[in-house]
Design a protein around this motif. Structure first.
Motif, PDB file in Angstrom:
ATOM      1  N   THR A 263       6.839 -13.977   1.775  1.00  0.00           N
ATOM      2  CA  THR A 263       7.211 -12.849   2.623  1.00  0.00           C
ATOM      3  C   THR A 263       8.121 -11.893   1.855  1.00  0.00           C
ATOM      4  O   THR A 263       8.673 -12.239   0.809  1.00  0.00           O
ATOM      5  CB  THR A 263       7.936 -13.333   3.893  1.00  0.00           C
ATOM      6  OG1 THR A 263       9.017 -14.200   3.514  1.00  0.00           O
ATOM      7  CG2 THR A 263       6.989 -14.084   4.807  1.00  0.00           C
ATOM      8  N   VAL A 264       8.276 -10.682   2.388  1.00  0.00           N
ATOM      9  CA  VAL A 264       9.092  -9.649   1.739  1.00  0.00           C
ATOM     10  C   VAL A 264      10.567 -10.036   1.795  1.00  0.00           C
ATOM     11  O   VAL A 264      11.121 -10.263   2.863  1.00  0.00           O
ATOM     12  CB  VAL A 264       8.887  -8.281   2.421  1.00  0.00           C
ATOM     13  CG1 VAL A 264       9.827  -7.243   1.802  1.00  0.00           C
ATOM     14  CG2 VAL A 264       7.439  -7.830   2.310  1.00  0.00           C
ATOM     15  N   GLU A 265      11.217 -10.092   0.623  1.00  0.00           N
ATOM     16  CA  GLU A 265      12.647 -10.392   0.560  1.00  0.00           C
ATOM     17  C   GLU A 265      13.460  -9.251  -0.051  1.00  0.00           C
ATOM     18  O   GLU A 265      14.694  -9.312  -0.071  1.00  0.00           O
ATOM     19  CB  GLU A 265      12.881 -11.676  -0.242  1.00  0.00           C
ATOM     20  CG  GLU A 265      12.428 -12.935   0.466  1.00  0.00           C
ATOM     21  CD  GLU A 265      13.252 -13.262   1.709  1.00  0.00           C
ATOM     22  OE1 GLU A 265      14.339 -12.678   1.893  1.00  0.00           O
ATOM     23  OE2 GLU A 265      12.790 -14.099   2.504  1.00  0.00           O
ATOM     24  N   GLY A 266      12.773  -8.233  -0.550  1.00  0.00           N
ATOM     25  CA  GLY A 266      13.493  -7.094  -1.092  1.00  0.00           C
ATOM     26  C   GLY A 266      12.541  -5.955  -1.393  1.00  0.00           C
ATOM     27  O   GLY A 266      11.351  -6.163  -1.662  1.00  0.00           O
TER      28      GLY A 266
ATOM     29  N   LYS B 272       0.810  -1.214   0.000  1.00  0.00           N
ATOM     30  CA  LYS B 272       0.000   0.000   0.000  1.00  0.00           C
ATOM     31  C   LYS B 272       0.847   1.270   0.000  1.00  0.00           C
ATOM     32  O   LYS B 272       0.317   2.379  -0.048  1.00  0.00           O
ATOM     33  CB  LYS B 272      -0.931   0.008   1.212  1.00  0.00           C
ATOM     34  CG  LYS B 272      -1.981  -1.095   1.199  1.00  0.00           C
ATOM     35  CD  LYS B 272      -2.836  -1.050   2.453  1.00  0.00           C
ATOM     36  CE  LYS B 272      -3.901  -2.138   2.439  1.00  0.00           C
ATOM     37  NZ  LYS B 272      -4.715  -2.121   3.687  1.00  0.00           N
ATOM     38  N   SER B 273       2.158   1.114   0.067  1.00  0.00           N
ATOM     39  CA  SER B 273       3.039   2.267   0.176  1.00  0.00           C
ATOM     40  C   SER B 273       3.109   3.073  -1.112  1.00  0.00           C
ATOM     41  O   SER B 273       3.133   2.512  -2.214  1.00  0.00           O
ATOM     42  CB  SER B 273       4.449   1.810   0.572  1.00  0.00           C
ATOM     43  OG  SER B 273       5.357   2.895   0.555  1.00  0.00           O
ATOM     44  N   ASP B 274       3.166   4.397  -0.978  1.00  0.00           N
ATOM     45  CA  ASP B 274       3.330   5.272  -2.128  1.00  0.00           C
ATOM     46  C   ASP B 274       4.799   5.532  -2.441  1.00  0.00           C
ATOM     47  O   ASP B 274       5.113   6.055  -3.514  1.00  0.00           O
ATOM     48  CB  ASP B 274       2.641   6.624  -1.861  1.00  0.00           C
ATOM     49  CG  ASP B 274       1.129   6.492  -1.735  1.00  0.00           C
ATOM     50  OD1 ASP B 274       0.567   5.609  -2.409  1.00  0.00           O
ATOM     51  OD2 ASP B 274       0.538   7.264  -0.962  1.00  0.00           O
ATOM     52  N   VAL B 275       5.681   5.165  -1.511  1.00  0.00           N
ATOM     53  CA  VAL B 275       7.095   5.515  -1.674  1.00  0.00           C
ATOM     54  C   VAL B 275       8.005   4.318  -1.893  1.00  0.00           C
ATOM     55  O   VAL B 275       9.161   4.482  -2.294  1.00  0.00           O
ATOM     56  CB  VAL B 275       7.601   6.315  -0.448  1.00  0.00           C
ATOM     57  CG1 VAL B 275       6.846   7.627  -0.322  1.00  0.00           C
ATOM     58  CG2 VAL B 275       7.488   5.502   0.833  1.00  0.00           C
ATOM     59  N   ALA B 276       7.527   3.106  -1.642  1.00  0.00           N
ATOM     60  CA  ALA B 276       8.360   1.910  -1.775  1.00  0.00           C
ATOM     61  C   ALA B 276       7.593   0.807  -2.479  1.00  0.00           C
ATOM     62  O   ALA B 276       6.360   0.789  -2.487  1.00  0.00           O
ATOM     63  CB  ALA B 276       8.830   1.430  -0.411  1.00  0.00           C
ATOM     64  N   GLU B 277       8.350  -0.145  -3.056  1.00  0.00           N
ATOM     65  CA  GLU B 277       7.709  -1.258  -3.741  1.00  0.00           C
ATOM     66  C   GLU B 277       8.490  -2.547  -3.516  1.00  0.00           C
ATOM     67  O   GLU B 277       9.697  -2.531  -3.263  1.00  0.00           O
ATOM     68  CB  GLU B 277       7.586  -0.975  -5.238  1.00  0.00           C
ATOM     69  CG  GLU B 277       8.905  -0.846  -5.964  1.00  0.00           C
ATOM     70  CD  GLU B 277       8.717  -0.504  -7.436  1.00  0.00           C
ATOM     71  OE1 GLU B 277       7.566  -0.394  -7.879  1.00  0.00           O
ATOM     72  OE2 GLU B 277       9.732  -0.366  -8.144  1.00  0.00           O
ATOM     73  N   LEU B 278       7.789  -3.661  -3.633  1.00  0.00           N
ATOM     74  CA  LEU B 278       8.373  -4.995  -3.475  1.00  0.00           C
ATOM     75  C   LEU B 278       9.221  -5.338  -4.687  1.00  0.00           C
ATOM     76  O   LEU B 278       8.784  -5.166  -5.829  1.00  0.00           O
ATOM     77  CB  LEU B 278       7.251  -6.017  -3.307  1.00  0.00           C
ATOM     78  CG  LEU B 278       7.653  -7.486  -3.097  1.00  0.00           C
ATOM     79  CD1 LEU B 278       8.244  -7.677  -1.706  1.00  0.00           C
ATOM     80  CD2 LEU B 278       6.434  -8.392  -3.286  1.00  0.00           C
ATOM     81  N   THR B 279      10.439  -5.855  -4.454  1.00  0.00           N
ATOM     82  CA  THR B 279      11.313  -6.276  -5.557  1.00  0.00           C
ATOM     83  C   THR B 279      11.639  -7.760  -5.522  1.00  0.00           C
ATOM     84  O   THR B 279      11.940  -8.358  -6.550  1.00  0.00           O
ATOM     85  CB  THR B 279      12.639  -5.497  -5.528  1.00  0.00           C
ATOM     86  OG1 THR B 279      13.303  -5.731  -4.274  1.00  0.00           O
ATOM     87  CG2 THR B 279      12.400  -4.006  -5.719  1.00  0.00           C
ATOM     88  N   HIS B 280      11.601  -8.375  -4.322  1.00  0.00           N
ATOM     89  CA  HIS B 280      11.934  -9.790  -4.162  1.00  0.00           C
ATOM     90  C   HIS B 280      10.928 -10.431  -3.201  1.00  0.00           C
ATOM     91  O   HIS B 280      10.550  -9.815  -2.199  1.00  0.00           O
ATOM     92  CB  HIS B 280      13.342  -9.976  -3.600  1.00  0.00           C
ATOM     93  CG  HIS B 280      14.431  -9.444  -4.479  1.00  0.00           C
ATOM     94  ND1 HIS B 280      14.679  -8.095  -4.624  1.00  0.00           N
ATOM     95  CD2 HIS B 280      15.353 -10.088  -5.259  1.00  0.00           C
ATOM     96  CE1 HIS B 280      15.705  -7.921  -5.452  1.00  0.00           C
ATOM     97  NE2 HIS B 280      16.122  -9.106  -5.840  1.00  0.00           N
TER      98      HIS B 280
END
Length: 367
Positions: free
Chosen positions: A325-328, A310-318
């Motif tokens: 789960t979030v890896e990057g 939901k972030s406007d400033v960051a995004e999932l890469t891995h």
């Protein structure tokens, strides 16, 4: 060495579960949060990784110590674990270049352990019940042992990076080569530093509570946020510093704890995992390239996936292919990225070392 007759030892878990075996390493009493690592090799690197500070490690590999210990295979000055749990602890070692037995290494570094226990049963218990505090002792039993276990603080809301960080700043690499990288040491591994200096980076490693203003006086080209132990949710000093680095549009690369601190710096929370991810065979997918990597991992906390999405400033890469789960992650309009796993560890293939090259490229683009 002459292998001594070992004393009886007891492993007591927070929920009352008890295992009996024999003492390995230093005889004594020690406790912390119990967790397990599935790596089949690299036990010495595990024991000396500062990210394990405050934890008891269960090795899932049944034979431990069979290749001895080597001075060069350490990630810090000494073991940082609070205890060691193994099935079969080898009395001999076969590697000719080893400098000492694992028993000698553990004794010399005052590391308490227990062997001769059913590690498969222990791991299944932790996977079901979750990570919890535990204590190992070759001295105490019954109520006395329980009393010592009760004194151990919960890993949740526990700040530990200031316990393992460097006491004063120091420099590595040649000053007339490459780029200048300021490193916020939250519990950094030596192999990370090697990956940076091998790429001609001139590094300056700063204590965990160093301010952005103080690091900026060194005039670095980029900033690295290291791995480390404890709960990132209570490390406002680190996330505040990283937020200031980001605000000044400085290139940033974070690993493990560094990934959580980067997320926290832009308002994305973290959480304590049920039993964490620790091993050498975790599959991760790079969402930008579509390629998968076999990764080395060691973390009991993670970035909240829903908040990141939901972030406007960051995004999932891995993303972790076993657990989603979030890896990057990367920041959308700032030169900053991080991964949860350990690209420096080389768990067999070197799938993830490109991340260090990506960091160098990011510095070049923003210099």
């Amino acid at each position: 060495m002459k292998y001594p007759t070992r004393k009886k030892a007891t492993l007591l878990l927070q929920d009352g579960t008890t295992f009996t075996g024999h003492s390995i390493g230093k005889e004594g009493t020690s406790g912390g949060e119990i967790c397990f690592n599935t790596g089949m090799t690299g036990y010495q690197e595990i024991y000396t990784d500062p990210s394990y500070f405050g934890q008891i490690i269960v090795n899932t590999t049944s034979h431990i110590g069979n290749y001895g210990a080597l001075d060069s295979e350490v990630e810090s000055d000494k073991p940082t674990i609070k205890g060691l749990v193994v099935n079969d602890f080898s009395k001999i070692y076969s590697r000719t270049k080893a400098t000492e037995s694992l028993q000698e290494f553990l004794e010399r570094n005052n590391t308490v352990g227990i062997g001769g226990v059913d590690t498969r049963k222990i791991v299944r218990h932790i996977r079901t019940k979750g990570a919890m505090n535990a204590i190992i002792s070759s001295e105490l039993e019954g109520e006395a042992l329980q009393a010592e276990l009760d004194k151990i603080p919960s890993m949740e809301s526990l700040e530990l990076s200031t316990k393992v960080t460097t006491k004063k700043a120091y420099e590595l690499g040649e000053s007339n080569k490459g780029f200048r990288v300021a490193i916020l040491d939250l519990g950094i591994k030596r192999s990370i530093l090697k990956n940076l200096t091998d790429r001609d980076c001139h590094c300056k490693v700063f204590p965990a509570e160093t301010t952005f203003e103080e690091m900026e006086k060194w005039n670095p080209d980029g900033y690295f946020i290291s791995n480390g132990p404890g709960d990132p949710a209570v490390m406002d000093y680190a996330s505040t510093t990283v937020a200031e680095v980001i605000e000044k549009n400085k290139p940033v690369f974070g690993i493990c704890m560094g990934s959580q601190i980067l997320a926290k710096a832009v308002g994305i929370p973290t959480y304590k995992m049920h039993h964490g991810h620790r091993g050498l065979n975790h599959p991760v997918k790079n969402l930008r390239t579509g390629l998968s990597e076999i990764t080395s991992q060691n973390h009991g906390f993670a970035v909240e996936m829903e908040a990141l999405s939901k972030s406007d400033v960051a995004e999932l890469t891995h993303i972790d292919l076993n657990h989603d789960t979030v890896e990057g992650l990367r920041l959308k309009n700032k030169p900053a990225f991080a991964v949860q796993y350990h690209p420096e560890s080389s768990p067999g293939p070197n799938d993830s070392t490109y991340l260090f090259d990506d960091f160098i490229q990011l510095i070049k683009e923003n210099k």
